[in-house]
Design an enzyme around this catalytic site. Structure first.
Site, mmCIF file in Angstrom:
data_model
loop_
_atom_site.group_PDB
_atom_site.id
_atom_site.type_symbol
_atom_site.label_atom_id
_atom_site.label_comp_id
_atom_site.label_asym_id
_atom_site.label_seq_id
_atom_site.Cartn_x
_atom_site.Cartn_y
_atom_site.Cartn_z
ATOM 1 N N ASP A 90 -5.441 -5.044 1.465
ATOM 2 C CA ASP A 90 -4.477 -5.941 2.110
ATOM 3 C C ASP A 90 -5.171 -7.250 2.508
ATOM 4 O O ASP A 90 -6.399 -7.287 2.659
ATOM 5 C CB ASP A 90 -3.916 -5.297 3.386
ATOM 6 C CG ASP A 90 -3.170 -4.015 3.107
ATOM 7 O OD1 ASP A 90 -2.690 -3.849 1.971
ATOM 8 O OD2 ASP A 90 -3.088 -3.173 4.015
HETATM 9 N N1 URA Z 1 -5.088 1.131 3.210
HETATM 10 C C1 URA Z 1 -4.435 0.147 3.853
HETATM 11 O O1 URA Z 1 -3.539 0.390 4.640
HETATM 12 N N2 URA Z 1 -4.803 -1.127 3.595
HETATM 13 C C2 URA Z 1 -5.813 -1.457 2.763
HETATM 14 O O2 URA Z 1 -6.127 -2.639 2.578
HETATM 15 C C3 URA Z 1 -6.484 -0.421 2.100
HETATM 16 C C4 URA Z 1 -6.103 0.873 2.343
#
Ligand code: URA
Length: 229
Positions: A101
């Protein structure tokens, strides 16, 4: 790989031009003209364009320590693309083997080898991804057992695969996953009544993030191979 991809990987041509040349009958595979761009070819095939033998460039494998507020995307959006930090030729040929993310930091693997990406991202590969998670509240006493059993995430039919939780402090844990559903870590902690306040990926398989934030490096041959064993 597909014939059009091979042509792109062995010349400076873009896909559209490679397909045109294939359709025009200018590409030979093992001495036979091939007009179908989707035909699968291998490195050891004899592939020529206008009578000149072609050799595909080697695949590229790299890691980057992703800063917050960057995008695991080939193009800029609300934030700059992670690729804006990597100064290499033909960045559009590269892709990310397991996205993070925008506000997640840490290890991201980048390549142009789809088979390698599959070994890393497919749950069948059982490749461990370790996340350091800081939480809004102390972790529930039974969270480790719930994660091991599998969590029912909202909107998903199947439980999450067994995940291991290691408690560092009541509000800081390491979570090891072998899959990568959308926002999985955040959704898992939400399912046990908590909230992720910061998320950092420390390792994928045997590869750990060992460069400063925003820095990148190529992987060693051993690191690349480690995902196939
Ligand atoms: N899980 C998440 O919620 N976000 C990420 O960036 C990676 C794994």
């Amino acid at each position: 790989m597909r014939l059009d991809r091979f042509i792109c990987k062995s010349t400076e041509l873009v896909k559209y031009d490679a397909i045109q040349l294939i359709h025009n009958g200018e590409v030979f595979v093992n001495g036979v003209v091939v007009r179908n761009e989707a035909v699968q070819v291998h490195e050891n095939n004899d592939i020529s364009l206008n009578g000149q033998k072609l050799a595909a460039r080697a695949f590229r494998y790299m890691l980057i320590n992703k800063p917050a507020n960057t995008l695991c995307s080939n193009v800029d959006g609300v934030y700059p693309s992670l690729f804006s930090l990597i100064d290499v030729e033909r960045p559009s040929e590269l892709h990310i083997a397991g996205r993070l993310d925008a506000n997640t930091t840490g290890l991201v693997l980048i390549t142009d080898d789809g088979r390698w990406t599959f070994a890393i991202t497919s749950p069948s590969g059982q490749c461990h991804k370790v996340y350091r998670v800081k939480l809004a509240k102390p972790i529930a006493a039974d969270a480790g057992e719930s994660f091991l059993q599998g969590i029912a995430l909202q909107g998903e039919q199947e439980l999450t695969l067994p995940a291991q939780l290691q408690i560092i402090t009541p509000q800081e844990v390491l979570l090891t996953l072998t899959e990568g559903k959308f926002h999985q870590v955040k959704r898992m902690f939400a399912a046990v009544g908590n909230k992720v306040v910061s998320l950092h990926r420390e390792s994928i398989g045997a590869v750990s993030v060992d460069v400063a934030e925003g820095e990148w490096r190529y992987l060693s041959v051993d690191e690349v191979q480690s995902f196939y064993t």
